[in-house]
Design a protein around this motif. Structure first.
Motif, PDB file in Angstrom:
ATOM      1  N   TYR A  93     -17.726  18.980  -3.459  1.00  0.00           N
ATOM      2  CA  TYR A  93     -19.036  19.209  -4.682  1.00  0.00           C
ATOM      3  C   TYR A  93     -20.036  20.194  -4.409  1.00  0.00           C
ATOM      4  O   TYR A  93     -20.414  20.487  -3.216  1.00  0.00           O
ATOM      5  CB  TYR A  93     -19.664  17.698  -4.807  1.00  0.00           C
ATOM      6  CG  TYR A  93     -18.768  16.668  -5.329  1.00  0.00           C
ATOM      7  CD1 TYR A  93     -18.288  15.864  -4.347  1.00  0.00           C
ATOM      8  CD2 TYR A  93     -18.727  16.392  -6.640  1.00  0.00           C
ATOM      9  CE1 TYR A  93     -17.125  14.579  -4.715  1.00  0.00           C
ATOM     10  CE2 TYR A  93     -17.724  15.354  -6.762  1.00  0.00           C
ATOM     11  CZ  TYR A  93     -17.067  14.561  -5.953  1.00  0.00           C
ATOM     12  OH  TYR A  93     -16.275  13.462  -6.591  1.00  0.00           O
ATOM     13  N   ALA A 126     -17.261  21.120  -8.798  1.00  0.00           N
ATOM     14  CA  ALA A 126     -16.705  19.967  -8.057  1.00  0.00           C
ATOM     15  C   ALA A 126     -15.133  20.421  -8.152  1.00  0.00           C
ATOM     16  O   ALA A 126     -14.698  20.995  -9.285  1.00  0.00           O
ATOM     17  CB  ALA A 126     -16.635  18.614  -8.616  1.00  0.00           C
ATOM     18  N   LYS A 142     -23.990  16.321  -5.829  1.00  0.00           N
ATOM     19  CA  LYS A 142     -23.506  15.595  -4.641  1.00  0.00           C
ATOM     20  C   LYS A 142     -24.233  14.034  -5.023  1.00  0.00           C
ATOM     21  O   LYS A 142     -25.313  14.241  -4.799  1.00  0.00           O
ATOM     22  CB  LYS A 142     -23.416  15.942  -3.362  1.00  0.00           C
ATOM     23  CG  LYS A 142     -22.569  15.616  -2.249  1.00  0.00           C
ATOM     24  CD  LYS A 142     -22.730  16.598  -0.945  1.00  0.00           C
ATOM     25  CE  LYS A 142     -22.040  17.839  -1.100  1.00  0.00           C
ATOM     26  NZ  LYS A 142     -22.074  18.569   0.023  1.00  0.00           N
ATOM     27  N   THR A 167     -12.079  15.460  -2.072  1.00  0.00           N
ATOM     28  CA  THR A 167     -12.971  16.389  -3.074  1.00  0.00           C
ATOM     29  C   THR A 167     -14.091  17.096  -2.572  1.00  0.00           C
ATOM     30  O   THR A 167     -14.197  17.002  -1.502  1.00  0.00           O
ATOM     31  CB  THR A 167     -13.453  15.211  -4.003  1.00  0.00           C
ATOM     32  OG1 THR A 167     -14.421  14.270  -3.038  1.00  0.00           O
ATOM     33  CG2 THR A 167     -12.652  14.385  -4.822  1.00  0.00           C
TER      34      THR A 167
END
Length: 123
Positions: free
Chosen positions: A59, A48, A64, A57
């Motif tokens: 991931y 991440a 996720k 952000t």
């Protein structure tokens, strides 16, 4: 410049853990940060990342919906909240600071690395 990761441990599948990465020596407020992990006998992989503002952000597909990355600029600390842990999440988790403000996944874009913290998830 130091990054100190902590919070790893031995947990059971389905449990949660919160990793922390404390930074010292300089401010990284203008740079994105990330978490990577390396399972035994495997190559390091992106987990991440979070941009410099803390609002964007990114991931890996494998985490996720279960992991949440965040940062506290005042405390100069990066976090990784890990929920619904699976045995395949077992790895050494390392934090890093990138060379850009964007949330990036490529390890080559990270300049500063902390030592890892081991997360072991039993089935």
């Amino acid at each position: 410049v130091q990054l100190q990761a902590s919070g790893g441990g031995l947990v059971q599948a389905g449990d949660s853990l919160r990793l922390s990465c404390a930074t010292s020596g300089r401010t990284f407020s203008g740079y994105s940060m990330g978490w990577f992990r390396q399972a035994p006998g495997k190559e390091q992989k992106f987990v991440a990342s979070i941009d410099s503002s803390g609002s964007i952000t990114r991931y890996a597909d494998s985490v996720k919906g279960r992991f949440t990355i965040s940062r506290d600029s005042a405390k100069k600390t990066l976090y990784l909240e890990m929920n619904s842990l699976k045995p395949e999440d077992t790895a050494v988790y390392s934090c890093a600071v990138s060379l850009t403000y964007r949330a990036v996944a490529a390890s080559s874009l990270y300049a500063y690395w902390g030592q890892g913290t081991l997360v072991t998830v039993s089935s």
